[in-house]
Enzyme design. Structure first.
Site, PDB file in Angstrom:
ATOM      1  N   PHE A   1      10.750 -37.642  16.041  1.00 54.09           N
ATOM      2  CA  PHE A   1      10.241 -39.018  16.188  1.00 54.09           C
ATOM      3  C   PHE A   1      11.082 -40.044  15.445  1.00 54.09           C
ATOM      4  O   PHE A   1      11.014 -41.230  15.735  1.00 54.09           O
ATOM      5  CB  PHE A   1       8.788 -39.085  15.676  1.00 54.09           C
ATOM      6  CG  PHE A   1       8.683 -39.157  14.175  1.00 54.09           C
ATOM      7  CD1 PHE A   1       8.817 -40.379  13.517  1.00 54.09           C
ATOM      8  CD2 PHE A   1       8.477 -38.018  13.406  1.00 54.09           C
ATOM      9  CE1 PHE A   1       8.750 -40.449  12.126  1.00 54.09           C
ATOM     10  CE2 PHE A   1       8.402 -38.082  12.029  1.00 54.09           C
ATOM     11  CZ  PHE A   1       8.545 -39.305  11.388  1.00 54.09           C
TER      12      PHE A   1
ATOM     13  N   LYS B   1      13.390 -33.503  26.102  1.00 50.54           N
ATOM     14  CA  LYS B   1      11.967 -33.518  25.703  1.00 50.54           C
ATOM     15  C   LYS B   1      11.897 -34.316  24.400  1.00 50.54           C
ATOM     16  O   LYS B   1      12.071 -33.777  23.316  1.00 50.54           O
ATOM     17  CB  LYS B   1      11.493 -32.067  25.501  1.00 50.54           C
ATOM     18  CG  LYS B   1      10.033 -31.812  25.721  1.00 50.54           C
ATOM     19  CD  LYS B   1       9.083 -32.537  24.806  1.00 50.54           C
ATOM     20  CE  LYS B   1       9.068 -32.060  23.370  1.00 50.54           C
ATOM     21  NZ  LYS B   1       8.316 -33.011  22.486  1.00 50.54           N
TER      22      LYS B   1
ATOM     23  N   GLU C   1       6.765 -36.645  21.283  1.00 48.56           N
ATOM     24  CA  GLU C   1       5.606 -37.238  21.970  1.00 48.56           C
ATOM     25  C   GLU C   1       5.086 -38.474  21.232  1.00 48.56           C
ATOM     26  O   GLU C   1       4.219 -39.178  21.734  1.00 48.56           O
ATOM     27  CB  GLU C   1       4.497 -36.188  22.169  1.00 48.56           C
ATOM     28  CG  GLU C   1       3.919 -35.565  20.908  1.00 48.56           C
ATOM     29  CD  GLU C   1       4.705 -34.356  20.417  1.00 48.56           C
ATOM     30  OE1 GLU C   1       5.947 -34.394  20.433  1.00 48.56           O
ATOM     31  OE2 GLU C   1       4.057 -33.375  19.991  1.00 48.56           O
ATOM     32  N   ARG C   2       5.594 -38.722  20.022  1.00 43.83           N
ATOM     33  CA  ARG C   2       5.177 -39.933  19.303  1.00 43.83           C
ATOM     34  C   ARG C   2       5.944 -41.171  19.776  1.00 43.83           C
ATOM     35  O   ARG C   2       5.506 -42.284  19.614  1.00 43.83           O
ATOM     36  CB  ARG C   2       5.424 -39.784  17.800  1.00 43.83           C
ATOM     37  CG  ARG C   2       5.026 -38.456  17.244  1.00 43.83           C
ATOM     38  CD  ARG C   2       4.043 -38.583  16.096  1.00 43.83           C
ATOM     39  NE  ARG C   2       3.525 -37.275  15.738  1.00 43.83           N
ATOM     40  CZ  ARG C   2       2.453 -36.712  16.275  1.00 43.83           C
ATOM     41  NH1 ARG C   2       1.755 -37.348  17.197  1.00 43.83           N
ATOM     42  NH2 ARG C   2       2.056 -35.509  15.909  1.00 43.83           N
TER      43      ARG C   2
ATOM     44  N   SER D   1      11.839 -30.584  12.304  1.00 42.31           N
ATOM     45  CA  SER D   1      11.565 -29.982  10.990  1.00 42.31           C
ATOM     46  C   SER D   1      12.076 -28.533  10.946  1.00 42.31           C
ATOM     47  O   SER D   1      12.232 -27.882  11.988  1.00 42.31           O
ATOM     48  CB  SER D   1      10.062 -30.027  10.722  1.00 42.31           C
ATOM     49  OG  SER D   1       9.387 -29.355  11.768  1.00 42.31           O
TER      50      SER D   1
ATOM     51  N   CYS E   1      16.340 -37.880   7.947  1.00 38.97           N
ATOM     52  CA  CYS E   1      16.766 -36.557   7.476  1.00 38.97           C
ATOM     53  C   CYS E   1      17.915 -36.692   6.485  1.00 38.97           C
ATOM     54  O   CYS E   1      18.239 -35.751   5.771  1.00 38.97           O
ATOM     55  CB  CYS E   1      17.187 -35.680   8.642  1.00 38.97           C
ATOM     56  SG  CYS E   1      18.693 -36.259   9.411  1.00 38.97           S
TER      57      CYS E   1
ATOM     58  N   GLU F   1       9.989 -31.413   1.572  1.00 33.77           N
ATOM     59  CA  GLU F   1      10.569 -32.643   2.116  1.00 33.77           C
ATOM     60  C   GLU F   1       9.417 -33.628   2.252  1.00 33.77           C
ATOM     61  O   GLU F   1       8.505 -33.405   3.057  1.00 33.77           O
ATOM     62  CB  GLU F   1      11.186 -32.364   3.500  1.00 33.77           C
ATOM     63  CG  GLU F   1      11.792 -33.595   4.128  1.00 33.77           C
ATOM     64  CD  GLU F   1      12.319 -33.357   5.547  1.00 33.77           C
ATOM     65  OE1 GLU F   1      11.734 -32.535   6.273  1.00 33.77           O
ATOM     66  OE2 GLU F   1      13.311 -34.012   5.913  1.00 33.77           O
TER      67      GLU F   1
END
Ligand code: NAD
Length: 499
Positions: free
Chosen positions: A149, A173, A176-177, A226, A281, A384
């Site tokens: 996201f 893909k 979805e957020r 993640s 990240c 994290e």
């Protein structure tokens, strides 16, 4: 309510699974849209159509494919403001930051405009008597990109531009957020001349991802997200015989040496620690000052800078330095981690809990927070955080600081601030981290290099974008060719009887 579907065969289509995920406005906490979650049947339909479209695309000469990238780059520039708004609306980051998100993806598109030069292969003539050897780079077929996201434009572009310019079809893909930016980029690619079906954007969750991992027509999977999911996807894709590169989470340290310019180091920590609410990240989440005097002076410089930070919705324009977190769950998690840091004995120097913004009381905001005296056993060090929280781990020497970085399970990025070239060189040479900054806080390589971490920040042996991407998205075929002596030895001139 707005309903977001998929991009299949050059059209926006509604989902048919009956399953949806809510998309929030992170600044208000309200649901602003819902996105369809694809079933395995919908995914299969998209993959099979992509496989058909890929044949023609692979047969299109590389320079023509590159021209699609050129037109695509121009369209991204044309629609920069619109794209940035789209990113900010679903993610919550500020408009300048959202433009950076689009820009760093665009730079990968720019490199892909030169894809033909990267696809030339290798040749050795006269490797033996009458024998030539050559290696060709050929597309893989249908490949998949699964993205997180936190960079709704940049990371989908990191995936689609190299994959497509190498002659593959792609199933993207997105998270979805934040699905809207990927769908819009697909429309721009169509406008740029990409044939329908070559890029399919399939929205979804685990069901769609598992469908990708098990689909026999998908040859490779590029994932960013993640670490636990990266490891899962790498394992399942590899078990199914697919090529996979899966980039995971991070815990990035900045070492601050006693000879560093502390004002510059503090400024860098503010940008790298709190920019995008720490949802990067490559965020620096751990400051590692060497020596007590350095640590005390650094904290003194950080406090007023943190207190001056402005948090709010992106719609407030230049009055905001960073926005909300992505979901209520993310907000609760970060608040919980701050609480655990206090409980486990770290010193909370600036407390960002309890931040309330008038008119946005239900937004997913967390104020900037600073910890001192963090130790490696604490939960706030081990996890994290992915929020606007900077931890300070004090060390007594350069070797101790280096060991801390080396012992960490993650190895995405790291930085050192120092005035001494010898220390900087030693650090860059010895540290077991994939991307290193010297007096540079977020060392994301430019797009003609490749991006990737070490240790549990990446699974797979090739990095993303840059030269590695052209290797990842092609397979090598090596041809050994021998031509026997023929017409040049005089076969054509005389009227000969056949032997
Ligand atoms: P995430 O792992 O939750 O999701 C990433 C993708 O995986 C999404 O598309 C999601 O739909 C899918 N997914 C989630 N759970 C799944 C499951 N159980 N099975 C199959 N698929 C699943 O990550 P996120 O929260 O979207 O992104 C934040 C994370 O991404 C952070 O850890 C961050 O460090 C990392 N990240 C890494 C890089 C890098 O290049 N190393 C870059 C950006 C973000």
């Amino acid at each position: 309510m707005q309903e977001i579907g998929h991009w299949i065969n050059g059209k926006l289509v509604a989902g048919t699974s009956g399953r949806f995920s809510e998309i929030f406005n992170p600044a208000t906490g309200e649901v602003q849209a819902r996105v369809a979650l694809a079933s395995t049947e919908e995914l299969d339909h998209a993959v099979r159509a992509a496989a058909k479209a890929q044949e023609g695309w692979a047969a299109t000469n590389p320079q023509r494919r590159a021209r699609v990238m050129m037109a695509f780059g121009a369209l991204i520039n044309r629609d920069m403001d619109k794209l940035a708004e789209m990113v900010a609306r679903e993610h919550g980051k500020t408009i300048p930051d959202a433009k950076g998100d689009v820009q760093r993806g665009l730079e990968v598109v720019e490199v892909c405009m030169g894809a033909p030069a990267m696809l030339k292969g290798e040749m050795m003539d006269s490797a033996g008597p009458g024998i030539d050897l050559y290696a060709m780079r050929q597309p893989l077929g249908v490949v998949a990109g699964i993205t997180p996201f936190n960079f709704p434009a940049m990371i989908p572009l990191w995936k689609m531009a190299p994959a497509l310019s190498c002659g593959n079809a792609m199933i993207l893909k997105p998270s979805e957020r934040v699905p809207s930016t990927s769908l819009y980029l697909a429309q721009l690619l169509q406008e740029a001349g990409l044939p329908d079906g070559v890029l399919q954007v399939v929205n979804g969750d685990k069901a769609a991802v598992d469908g990708i991992l098990d689909h026999p027509l998908i040859q490779a999977v590029g994932f960013v997200g993640s670490t636990p999911i990266a490891q899962y996807i790498y394992g399942r894709a590899a078990t199914n015989g697919k090529r996979a590169q899966c980039f995971g989470g991070a815990k990035n340290h900045m070492i601050i040496m006693p000879d560093a310019d502390l004002d510059k180091a503090a400024d860098a920590l503010i940008g790298a620690g709190y920019g995008a609410a720490g949802e990067r990240c490559m965020a620096i989440s751990v400051a590692v000052p060497v020596g007590k005097a350095t640590a005390d002076a650094l904290i003194d410089r950080l406090i007023p800078r943190i207190e001056a930070l402005k948090v709010g919705p992106y719609t407030a324009g230049n009055d905001v330095d960073f926005g909300p977190l992505i979901t209520k769950a993310a907000q609760d998690r970060v608040l919980g981690l701050i609480g655990s840091g206090v409980d486990q004995g770290a010193k909370l120097v600036v407390d960002g809990r309890g931040l309330k913004i008038q008119g946005y009381e239900n937004g997913f905001f967390v104020g900037p927070s600073l910890f001192d005296n963090v130790t490696p056993e604490m939960e706030i060090y081990r996890q994290e955080i992915f929020g606007p929280v900077l931890s300070t781990v004090r060390t007594g020497s350069y070797e101790e600081a280096l060991k801390l970085v080396m012992d960490n399970e993650y190895g995405n990025g790291t930085a050192i601030y120092t005035a001494d070239g010898d220390t900087a060189r030693d650090f860059a040479s010895r540290v077991n981290v994939g991307m290193v900054g010297i007096n540079f806080p977020i060392p994301v390589p430019l797009s003609y290099f490749s991006f990737g971490g070490w240790k549990r920040s990446a699974f797979g042996d090739l990095n993303q974008y840059g030269p590695d991407a052209f290797r990842f998205y092609t397979k090598t075929k090596t041809v050994t060719a021998r031509w026997f002596s023929g017409i040049k030895d005089g076969a054509a001139l005389n009227f000969k009887a056949l032997d």
